[in-house]
Design a protein around this motif. Structure first.
Motif, mmCIF file in Angstrom:
data_model
loop_
_atom_site.group_PDB
_atom_site.id
_atom_site.type_symbol
_atom_site.label_atom_id
_atom_site.label_comp_id
_atom_site.label_asym_id
_atom_site.label_seq_id
_atom_site.Cartn_x
_atom_site.Cartn_y
_atom_site.Cartn_z
ATOM 1 N N CYS A 53 0.767 -1.065 0.091
ATOM 2 C CA CYS A 53 0.133 0.108 -0.004
ATOM 3 C C CYS A 53 0.994 1.155 -0.057
ATOM 4 O O CYS A 53 0.440 2.320 -0.509
ATOM 5 C CB CYS A 53 -0.892 0.084 1.174
ATOM 6 S SG CYS A 53 -2.234 -1.246 1.142
ATOM 7 N N GLY A 81 -5.785 7.624 -2.002
ATOM 8 C CA GLY A 81 -6.407 7.797 -0.760
ATOM 9 C C GLY A 81 -6.786 6.393 0.105
ATOM 10 O O GLY A 81 -6.794 6.277 1.107
ATOM 11 N N ALA A 82 -7.116 5.354 -0.921
ATOM 12 C CA ALA A 82 -7.901 4.201 -0.228
ATOM 13 C C ALA A 82 -6.433 3.326 0.447
ATOM 14 O O ALA A 82 -6.620 2.828 1.314
ATOM 15 C CB ALA A 82 -8.192 3.157 -1.240
ATOM 16 N N ALA A 84 -3.896 4.980 1.697
ATOM 17 C CA ALA A 84 -3.407 5.567 2.793
ATOM 18 C C ALA A 84 -4.309 5.388 3.847
ATOM 19 O O ALA A 84 -3.887 5.265 5.044
ATOM 20 C CB ALA A 84 -3.637 7.259 2.510
ATOM 21 N N ASP A 85 -5.596 5.330 3.606
ATOM 22 C CA ASP A 85 -6.840 4.805 4.668
ATOM 23 C C ASP A 85 -6.476 3.463 5.218
ATOM 24 O O ASP A 85 -6.678 3.284 6.608
ATOM 25 C CB ASP A 85 -8.156 4.883 4.093
ATOM 26 C CG ASP A 85 -8.592 6.413 3.842
ATOM 27 O OD1 ASP A 85 -7.865 7.145 4.332
ATOM 28 O OD2 ASP A 85 -9.446 6.443 3.181
ATOM 29 N N VAL A 86 -6.099 2.397 4.402
ATOM 30 C CA VAL A 86 -5.956 1.260 4.970
ATOM 31 C C VAL A 86 -4.564 1.131 5.742
ATOM 32 O O VAL A 86 -4.775 0.410 6.651
ATOM 33 C CB VAL A 86 -5.815 0.116 3.630
ATOM 34 C CG1 VAL A 86 -5.269 -1.096 3.920
ATOM 35 C CG2 VAL A 86 -6.957 0.205 2.928
ATOM 36 N N ARG A 87 -3.672 1.833 5.170
ATOM 37 C CA ARG A 87 -2.485 1.893 6.314
ATOM 38 C C ARG A 87 -2.598 2.385 7.416
ATOM 39 O O ARG A 87 -2.266 1.900 8.595
ATOM 40 C CB ARG A 87 -1.406 2.714 5.383
ATOM 41 C CG ARG A 87 -0.563 1.962 4.513
ATOM 42 C CD ARG A 87 0.259 2.686 3.413
ATOM 43 N NE ARG A 87 1.172 3.586 4.125
ATOM 44 C CZ ARG A 87 2.502 2.999 3.997
ATOM 45 N NH1 ARG A 87 2.980 1.916 3.958
ATOM 46 N NH2 ARG A 87 3.544 4.153 4.853
ATOM 47 N N ALA A 88 -3.403 3.355 7.557
ATOM 48 C CA ALA A 88 -3.841 4.047 8.831
ATOM 49 C C ALA A 88 -4.738 3.099 9.883
ATOM 50 O O ALA A 88 -4.418 2.775 11.114
ATOM 51 C CB ALA A 88 -4.538 5.331 8.745
ATOM 52 N N SER A 89 -5.642 2.289 8.981
ATOM 53 C CA SER A 89 -6.343 1.481 9.907
ATOM 54 C C SER A 89 -5.442 0.217 10.225
ATOM 55 O O SER A 89 -5.870 -0.245 11.758
ATOM 56 C CB SER A 89 -7.519 1.054 8.857
ATOM 57 O OG SER A 89 -8.405 1.914 8.713
ATOM 58 N N SER A 92 -3.901 1.430 13.449
ATOM 59 C CA SER A 92 -5.070 1.627 14.466
ATOM 60 C C SER A 92 -5.248 0.362 15.025
ATOM 61 O O SER A 92 -5.516 0.213 16.170
ATOM 62 C CB SER A 92 -5.964 2.438 13.961
ATOM 63 O OG SER A 92 -7.177 2.526 14.786
ATOM 64 N N ALA A 151 -6.651 -2.594 -1.787
ATOM 65 C CA ALA A 151 -6.058 -1.274 -1.790
ATOM 66 C C ALA A 151 -4.533 -1.376 -2.760
ATOM 67 O O ALA A 151 -3.983 -0.641 -3.487
ATOM 68 C CB ALA A 151 -5.798 -0.717 -0.605
#
Length: 281
Positions: A53, A81-82, A84-89, A92, A151
């Motif tokens: 990702c 953007g997808a 980036a969101d997956v990496r942040a998830s 977390s 992603a």
């Protein structure tokens, strides 16, 4: 007497919803052997999906098998953007589960990197499998893996170029057309010059040897083409889960190359590994 219970893992729970019976487990665990293995395989795969990702964030195009050439880099893509969101998830969710383990077991929490977090959770996988939240951890890890794959490998359809057609006198090139989702046995490898030159993907090991031996008259043996595959390509051609591919790459020490931030594995090493595994079955 060993106590048993119905497995609470995501695989058994979703299978039960589809009409399949849930497996039983023992020794205080809430997961059957299969769901326990899926949990650890998913954790191991997340480290690599996080990196894939990250490659998408850098604008690299979705990769595929490449022959060893002196060509330039693949064309770039805009910010994803997808991915980036997956990496942040990933950070977390893995951080939350690691925090739970650290708090309840009296351990020091690992650094908040995906590599450190997954390694920590893998070391504590047995404890997680026996925890009352085992169902939730398997569900969330499975969800992260699916999101990471979407992603990192977003192409709904793409073509893996495999090299020159081995048929005598043919000047065409072979390619495997693939679709998003799980590998599908029997997908066709087709020559772009003559569609009659066709093989199924599960014939790849034999076909690749034919391609190696198909030389122009007088060509030196050392001129054999080296083919390099991504983990996704290996999973597709050998019908093997991506997590297993990454594990074998590490255990078997496959030769690897990095290009435009993406890892490629030597096809000869991969083929030899799967040939040995097939001989043992």
């Amino acid at each position: 007497m060993t106590a048993t219970s119905l497995c609470q893992g995501e695989g058994c729970r979703s299978g039960h919803a589809g009409g399949r019976p849930r497996r039983r487990t023992a020794d205080g665990s809430l997961l059957c052997r299969s769901c326990r293995e899926h949990l650890t395989a998913g954790l191991a795969e997340l480290t690599h999906l996080y990196e894939e990702c990250g490659r998408m964030l850098g604008g690299a195009a979705p990769g595929s098998l490449r022959e060893r050439t002196t060509g330039g880099y693949l064309p770039g893509l805009p910010f994803n953007g997808a991915a980036a969101d997956v990496r942040a998830s990933m950070v977390s969710v893995l951080g939350s589960w690691s925090g739970l383990v650290a708090q309840q077991r009296g351990f020091t929490a690992p650094p908040r990197t995906v590599a450190a977090l997954t390694a920590f959770l893998l070391r504590n996988a047995d404890w997680l499998a026996a925890h009352s939240a085992a169902a939730e951890v398997t569900k969330e890890i499975a969800r992260l893996v699916r999101a990471g794959r979407r992603a990192a490998f977003p192409d709904p359809a793409r073509s893996i170029r495999l090299g020159d057609c081995p048929e005598s006198g043919c000047s065409g090139a072979l390619a495997l057309a693939v679709r998003a989702g799980a590998p599908a046995p029997g997908e066709a490898i087709v020559c772009d010059a003559d569609p009659a030159h066709r093989w199924t993907s599960d014939q790849w090991s034999e076909l690749s040897r034919s391609m190696d031996s198909a030389r122009e008259p007088g060509a030196a043996p050392a001129a054999a083409t080296e083919r390099w595959l991504t983990a996704a390509d290996i999973a597709r051609l050998w019908h093997t889960p991506t997590g297993t591919v990454y594990r074998l790459a590490s255990e078997e020490r496959w030769r690897r190359r990095n290009r435009a931030g993406r890892t490629y594995y030597n096809e000869g090493d991969v083929r030899a590994c799967f040939t040995r595994r097939a001989a043992r079955t």
